[in-house]
Design a protein around this motif. Sequence first.
Motif, PDB file in Angstrom:
ATOM      1  N   ARG A   1     -16.556  48.482  44.310  1.00  0.00           N
ATOM      2  CA  ARG A   1     -15.145  48.139  44.190  1.00  0.00           C
ATOM      3  C   ARG A   1     -14.980  46.947  43.254  1.00  0.00           C
ATOM      4  NH1 ARG A   1     -12.276  46.232  49.482  1.00  0.00           N
ATOM      5  NH2 ARG A   1     -13.050  44.196  48.821  1.00  0.00           N
ATOM      6  N   PHE A   2     -14.174  47.132  42.207  1.00  0.00           N
ATOM      7  CA  PHE A   2     -13.852  46.071  41.251  1.00  0.00           C
ATOM      8  C   PHE A   2     -12.376  45.730  41.426  1.00  0.00           C
ATOM      9  CE2 PHE A   2     -17.171  48.791  39.640  1.00  0.00           C
ATOM     10  CZ  PHE A   2     -18.118  47.932  39.099  1.00  0.00           C
ATOM     11  N   ARG A   3     -12.080  44.470  41.732  1.00  0.00           N
ATOM     12  CA  ARG A   3     -10.693  44.095  42.026  1.00  0.00           C
ATOM     13  C   ARG A   3     -10.287  42.837  41.253  1.00  0.00           C
ATOM     14  NH1 ARG A   3      -9.113  43.352  48.209  1.00  0.00           N
ATOM     15  NH2 ARG A   3      -9.125  45.645  48.106  1.00  0.00           N
ATOM     16  N   ILE A   4      -9.087  42.869  40.675  1.00  0.00           N
ATOM     17  CA  ILE A   4      -8.476  41.709  40.024  1.00  0.00           C
ATOM     18  C   ILE A   4      -7.264  41.298  40.856  1.00  0.00           C
ATOM     19  CG2 ILE A   4      -7.323  40.853  37.947  1.00  0.00           C
ATOM     20  CD1 ILE A   4      -8.947  42.893  36.349  1.00  0.00           C
ATOM     21  N   GLU A   5      -7.135  39.982  41.111  1.00  0.00           N
ATOM     22  CA  GLU A   5      -6.045  39.484  41.938  1.00  0.00           C
ATOM     23  C   GLU A   5      -5.241  38.416  41.194  1.00  0.00           C
ATOM     24  OE1 GLU A   5      -7.986  39.811  46.413  1.00  0.00           O
ATOM     25  OE2 GLU A   5      -8.295  37.978  45.242  1.00  0.00           O
TER      26      GLU A   5
ATOM     27  N   LEU B   1       0.304  31.118  45.185  1.00  0.00           N
ATOM     28  CA  LEU B   1       0.263  30.157  46.266  1.00  0.00           C
ATOM     29  C   LEU B   1       1.548  29.340  46.274  1.00  0.00           C
ATOM     30  CD1 LEU B   1      -3.407  28.997  45.603  1.00  0.00           C
ATOM     31  CD2 LEU B   1      -2.642  30.862  47.081  1.00  0.00           C
ATOM     32  N   GLU B   2       1.717  28.504  47.276  1.00  0.00           N
ATOM     33  CA  GLU B   2       2.962  27.745  47.383  1.00  0.00           C
ATOM     34  C   GLU B   2       3.148  26.765  46.235  1.00  0.00           C
ATOM     35  OE1 GLU B   2       3.295  25.998  51.222  1.00  0.00           O
ATOM     36  OE2 GLU B   2       3.598  27.909  52.237  1.00  0.00           O
ATOM     37  N   ASN B   3       2.021  26.201  45.732  1.00  0.00           N
ATOM     38  CA  ASN B   3       2.117  25.207  44.654  1.00  0.00           C
ATOM     39  C   ASN B   3       1.238  25.537  43.458  1.00  0.00           C
ATOM     40  OD1 ASN B   3       3.881  23.363  46.153  1.00  0.00           O
ATOM     41  ND2 ASN B   3       2.072  22.990  47.435  1.00  0.00           N
ATOM     42  N   ASP B   4       0.808  26.785  43.367  1.00  0.00           N
ATOM     43  CA  ASP B   4      -0.134  27.117  42.295  1.00  0.00           C
ATOM     44  C   ASP B   4      -0.171  28.631  42.106  1.00  0.00           C
ATOM     45  OD1 ASP B   4      -2.018  26.797  40.327  1.00  0.00           O
ATOM     46  OD2 ASP B   4      -3.704  26.499  41.700  1.00  0.00           O
ATOM     47  N   THR B   5      -0.652  29.061  40.951  1.00  0.00           N
ATOM     48  CA  THR B   5      -0.931  30.466  40.669  1.00  0.00           C
ATOM     49  C   THR B   5      -2.372  30.580  40.198  1.00  0.00           C
ATOM     50  OG1 THR B   5       1.371  30.929  40.040  1.00  0.00           O
ATOM     51  CG2 THR B   5      -0.304  32.488  39.298  1.00  0.00           C
ATOM     52  N   GLN B   6      -3.137  31.468  40.794  1.00  0.00           N
ATOM     53  CA  GLN B   6      -4.548  31.609  40.470  1.00  0.00           C
ATOM     54  C   GLN B   6      -4.888  33.065  40.204  1.00  0.00           C
ATOM     55  OE1 GLN B   6      -6.939  29.858  43.582  1.00  0.00           O
ATOM     56  NE2 GLN B   6      -5.973  27.845  43.399  1.00  0.00           N
ATOM     57  N   PHE B   7      -5.974  33.258  39.446  1.00  0.00           N
ATOM     58  CA  PHE B   7      -6.454  34.593  39.114  1.00  0.00           C
ATOM     59  C   PHE B   7      -7.905  34.702  39.574  1.00  0.00           C
ATOM     60  CE2 PHE B   7      -3.157  33.413  36.162  1.00  0.00           C
ATOM     61  CZ  PHE B   7      -2.338  34.533  36.152  1.00  0.00           C
ATOM     62  N   ARG B   8      -8.244  35.849  40.158  1.00  0.00           N
ATOM     63  CA  ARG B   8      -9.577  35.998  40.739  1.00  0.00           C
ATOM     64  C   ARG B   8     -10.104  37.408  40.512  1.00  0.00           C
ATOM     65  NH1 ARG B   8     -10.219  34.080  46.881  1.00  0.00           N
ATOM     66  NH2 ARG B   8      -9.023  35.995  47.283  1.00  0.00           N
ATOM     67  N   PHE B   9     -11.427  37.506  40.317  1.00  0.00           N
ATOM     68  CA  PHE B   9     -12.119  38.792  40.172  1.00  0.00           C
ATOM     69  C   PHE B   9     -13.088  38.950  41.330  1.00  0.00           C
ATOM     70  CE2 PHE B   9     -16.014  41.005  38.846  1.00  0.00           C
ATOM     71  CZ  PHE B   9     -15.487  42.265  38.571  1.00  0.00           C
ATOM     72  N   ARG B  10     -13.127  40.157  41.902  1.00  0.00           N
ATOM     73  CA  ARG B  10     -14.012  40.446  43.027  1.00  0.00           C
ATOM     74  C   ARG B  10     -14.805  41.727  42.746  1.00  0.00           C
ATOM     75  NH1 ARG B  10      -9.958  39.931  48.187  1.00  0.00           N
ATOM     76  NH2 ARG B  10     -11.777  40.851  49.220  1.00  0.00           N
TER      77      ARG B  10
ATOM     78  N   ASN C   1     -22.094  43.474  50.068  1.00  0.00           N
ATOM     79  CA  ASN C   1     -22.025  42.137  49.484  1.00  0.00           C
ATOM     80  C   ASN C   1     -20.858  42.111  48.499  1.00  0.00           C
ATOM     81  OD1 ASN C   1     -23.622  39.441  49.202  1.00  0.00           O
ATOM     82  ND2 ASN C   1     -23.027  39.994  47.129  1.00  0.00           N
ATOM     83  N   GLU C   2     -20.078  41.016  48.555  1.00  0.00           N
ATOM     84  CA  GLU C   2     -18.942  40.861  47.657  1.00  0.00           C
ATOM     85  C   GLU C   2     -18.939  39.454  47.081  1.00  0.00           C
ATOM     86  OE1 GLU C   2     -14.181  41.917  47.389  1.00  0.00           O
ATOM     87  OE2 GLU C   2     -15.084  41.583  49.366  1.00  0.00           O
ATOM     88  N   VAL C   3     -18.844  39.375  45.765  1.00  0.00           N
ATOM     89  CA  VAL C   3     -18.786  38.089  45.080  1.00  0.00           C
ATOM     90  C   VAL C   3     -17.382  37.881  44.529  1.00  0.00           C
ATOM     91  CG1 VAL C   3     -19.639  39.073  42.897  1.00  0.00           C
ATOM     92  CG2 VAL C   3     -19.877  36.610  43.352  1.00  0.00           C
ATOM     93  N   PHE C   4     -16.873  36.632  44.620  1.00  0.00           N
ATOM     94  CA  PHE C   4     -15.536  36.257  44.160  1.00  0.00           C
ATOM     95  C   PHE C   4     -15.685  35.256  43.019  1.00  0.00           C
ATOM     96  CE2 PHE C   4     -15.095  37.768  48.359  1.00  0.00           C
ATOM     97  CZ  PHE C   4     -13.773  38.034  48.656  1.00  0.00           C
ATOM     98  N   LEU C   5     -15.055  35.548  41.881  1.00  0.00           N
ATOM     99  CA  LEU C   5     -15.058  34.644  40.732  1.00  0.00           C
ATOM    100  C   LEU C   5     -13.621  34.337  40.355  1.00  0.00           C
ATOM    101  CD1 LEU C   5     -17.775  36.446  38.575  1.00  0.00           C
ATOM    102  CD2 LEU C   5     -18.120  34.551  40.174  1.00  0.00           C
ATOM    103  N   GLN C   6     -13.322  33.070  40.086  1.00  0.00           N
ATOM    104  CA  GLN C   6     -11.953  32.675  39.770  1.00  0.00           C
ATOM    105  C   GLN C   6     -11.871  32.064  38.379  1.00  0.00           C
ATOM    106  OE1 GLN C   6     -10.783  29.918  42.810  1.00  0.00           O
ATOM    107  NE2 GLN C   6     -12.442  28.500  42.421  1.00  0.00           N
ATOM    108  N   ALA C   7     -10.675  32.161  37.797  1.00  0.00           N
ATOM    109  CA  ALA C   7     -10.447  31.654  36.442  1.00  0.00           C
ATOM    110  C   ALA C   7     -10.045  30.182  36.502  1.00  0.00           C
ATOM    111  CB  ALA C   7      -9.374  32.476  35.746  1.00  0.00           C
ATOM    112  N   VAL C   8     -10.997  29.364  36.952  1.00  0.00           N
ATOM    113  CA  VAL C   8     -10.787  27.921  37.050  1.00  0.00           C
ATOM    114  C   VAL C   8     -11.954  27.227  36.362  1.00  0.00           C
ATOM    115  CG1 VAL C   8     -10.498  25.941  38.580  1.00  0.00           C
ATOM    116  CG2 VAL C   8      -9.538  28.168  39.226  1.00  0.00           C
TER     117      VAL C   8
END
Length: 221
Positions: free
Chosen positions: A120-124, A128-137, A162-169
């Motif tokens: 499973r490849f997921r983009i999110e 958030l209440e005070n922020d916007t974030q992008f993440r790949f799983r 197993n699932e790995v989470f990577l964020q654009a930060v």
Amino acid sequence: MKKILASFIVLANLGAQAQESNFRTWNVLNINQKINKDFNFQSDIQYRSYEELDQLQQLLIRGGIGYNLTENNNTVLVGYAYIQNRTPTSTDDYAHNHEHRLYQQFNTKHALQRFNFAHRFRIEERFLENDTQFRFRYQLTATVPLNNAKLIKNTWYLKAYNEVFLQAVKDKTFDRNRLGLSLGYVISPTFSLEVGYMLQSLKASHTDQLMIGLTVNNLIK
């Protein structure tokens, strides 16, 4: 076998209550509904708690529409999720916050003898209440039936994932990793039940999760 599974769930809950404060319980309801030969609806509701089941940590409600690129193996999906969080404070109270989330994913699966593999490849997009974030799983799951050749009625099975989470930060690309193992039982073509353990690892900490999940397939005919 149903009595054995019920006993396993009771013992797992007792074990969770005896753990240190980093132990959590996640209760998950998965719903997979076929709309027609091309489209399907996938959703899940997760009640995540602290040490006691009435201590809500997070409530997650998620659903999306999937399109079958091929008959059995490849699906694309777009969806929305709502997340409510409760965090303990220094005053023995809880702080509340929520998140809205859009996501897009691609699922593909294949078999190797008795083993069934799913990717499973997921983009999110996380609002958030005070922020916007992008993440790949990315999640890899392997499922093997134990007492039958296939996942049919009255089949016990093991599932490892197993699932790995990577964020654009910047300088914080790694978000977390989830490694789990579950014992499952196919009650019928419509219902299956799983109980297992999942280790969630962040950069500087980890939590142990008792996972209890019920999956419902094609309830509406």
